[in-house]
Design a protein around this motif. Structure first.
Motif, short mmCIF file in Angstrom:
data_model
loop_
_atom_site.label_atom_id
_atom_site.label_comp_id
_atom_site.label_asym_id
_atom_site.label_seq_id
_atom_site.Cartn_x
_atom_site.Cartn_y
_atom_site.Cartn_z
N GLN A 98 33.89 24.72 41.34
CA GLN A 98 34.07 25.61 40.39
C GLN A 98 32.74 26.92 40.44
O GLN A 98 34.45 28.03 40.03
N ALA A 99 32.36 26.49 39.90
CA ALA A 99 31.25 27.58 39.67
C ALA A 99 31.32 28.20 41.00
O ALA A 99 31.35 30.30 40.86
N TYR A 100 31.04 28.08 42.22
CA TYR A 100 30.80 29.19 42.93
C TYR A 100 32.20 29.56 43.33
O TYR A 100 32.52 30.56 43.56
N ARG A 101 33.75 28.98 43.43
CA ARG A 101 34.82 29.65 43.34
C ARG A 101 35.15 31.10 41.89
O ARG A 101 35.24 32.22 41.68
N ALA A 111 32.34 32.86 40.47
CA ALA A 111 31.57 33.69 41.33
C ALA A 111 32.63 34.43 42.12
O ALA A 111 32.08 35.44 42.28
N MET A 112 32.78 33.67 43.40
CA MET A 112 33.89 34.75 44.29
C MET A 112 34.79 35.30 43.82
O MET A 112 34.78 36.58 44.34
N THR A 113 35.67 35.12 42.26
CA THR A 113 36.20 35.65 41.60
C THR A 113 35.78 37.39 42.00
O THR A 113 36.39 38.26 41.43
N GLN A 114 34.33 37.32 41.77
CA GLN A 114 33.84 39.04 41.15
C GLN A 114 34.00 39.75 42.45
O GLN A 114 33.51 41.20 42.66
N VAL A 115 34.10 39.08 43.87
CA VAL A 115 34.04 39.86 44.97
C VAL A 115 35.47 40.06 45.68
O VAL A 115 36.14 39.71 45.66
N ALA A 116 35.60 42.08 45.39
CA ALA A 116 36.99 42.10 46.47
C ALA A 116 37.51 42.33 47.50
O ALA A 116 36.29 42.69 48.14
N SER A 117 38.48 41.37 47.88
CA SER A 117 38.25 41.20 49.18
C SER A 117 40.48 41.83 49.55
O SER A 117 41.03 42.27 48.47
N ALA A 118 39.89 42.51 50.88
CA ALA A 118 41.19 43.10 51.05
C ALA A 118 42.47 41.83 51.34
O ALA A 118 41.74 40.94 51.44
N VAL A 119 43.51 42.60 51.45
CA VAL A 119 44.47 41.15 50.77
C VAL A 119 45.41 41.75 52.51
O VAL A 119 45.74 42.25 53.00
N HIS A 120 45.90 40.08 53.09
CA HIS A 120 46.32 40.32 54.28
C HIS A 120 47.20 39.13 54.36
O HIS A 120 47.37 38.08 53.64
N VAL A 121 48.62 39.32 55.51
CA VAL A 121 49.46 38.47 55.19
C VAL A 121 49.09 38.17 56.49
O VAL A 121 49.42 39.14 57.64
N VAL A 122 49.10 36.65 57.38
CA VAL A 122 48.94 35.97 58.64
C VAL A 122 50.23 35.07 59.12
O VAL A 122 50.18 34.53 58.12
N THR A 123 50.25 35.82 59.81
CA THR A 123 52.09 35.54 60.49
C THR A 123 52.05 34.88 61.87
O THR A 123 50.70 34.92 62.56
#
Length: 176
Positions: A18-21, A23-35
């Motif tokens: 939970q602490a890791y998750r 912290a990761m919320t602060q990292v902006a990531s591009a959003v993709h749909v993998v098909t």
């Protein structure tokens, strides 16, 4: 001048998932749909754990949870497409993140799709669509890291780019 780096002291308590998750919320990531394409038709999922590996040959990676039906289809077929979502792609991201209650082919009804080289679904409105052949799979914790050689490209061109990209940060989708 040489600088000595002191090691960090050990943590008083073990690091929790939970602490890791959090912290990761602060990292902006591009959003993709993998098909992918499976025996029952097209499948897809929203992903942020995507990265370029090399340009010679063009290679990308995506991390997918082991229980994913999309992962099973990719491993069975050896093909997939990573579709990078534009700023207005929030609804598409929500649909493929299983937040709208749609399954299978229903997920593809809200957008326009095509096929490139492999036959995996490619989003016509994607900022970029990376059509891949699976070349390597690595098990890491709860996920599999898929390495794909890019054999086709799709999506917008500089002439029809409307700007903006969709990112995921602080547990929500945002346009940038």
């Amino acid at each position: 001048m040489t600088k000595t780096i002191q090691p960090l002291p050990p943590l008083a308590e073990p690091l929790t998932g939970q602490a890791y998750r959090d912290a990761m919320t602060q990292v902006a990531s591009a959003v993709h749909v993998v098909t992918a394409r499976g025996p029952a038709g097209r499948l897809g999922m929203t992903a942020t754990a995507v990265a370029s590996v090399s340009d010679t040959p063009p290679t990308v990676l995506v991390c997918i949870e082991r229980s994913s039906r999309t992962l099973a289809a990719i491993e069975a077929s050896g093909i997939f497409c990573i579709n990078t979502l534009p700023a207005h792609g929030v609804e598409t991201a929500e649909i493929f993140a299983s937040r709208r209650g749609l399954q299978g082919e229903e997920r593809f009804a809200a957008d326009r799709w095509t096929e490139l080289v492999t036959g995996a679904p490619a989003l016509l409105d994607a900022l970029a669509a990376f059509d891949c052949r699976l070349v390597s799979v690595h098990d890491i914790a709860s996920h599999r890291v898929l390495i794909g050689e890019v054999v086709g490209l799709g999506g917008r061109t500089p002439e029809n780019d409307l700007g903006g990209s969709l990112i995921y940060r602080r547990r929500r989708f945002e346009a940038v």
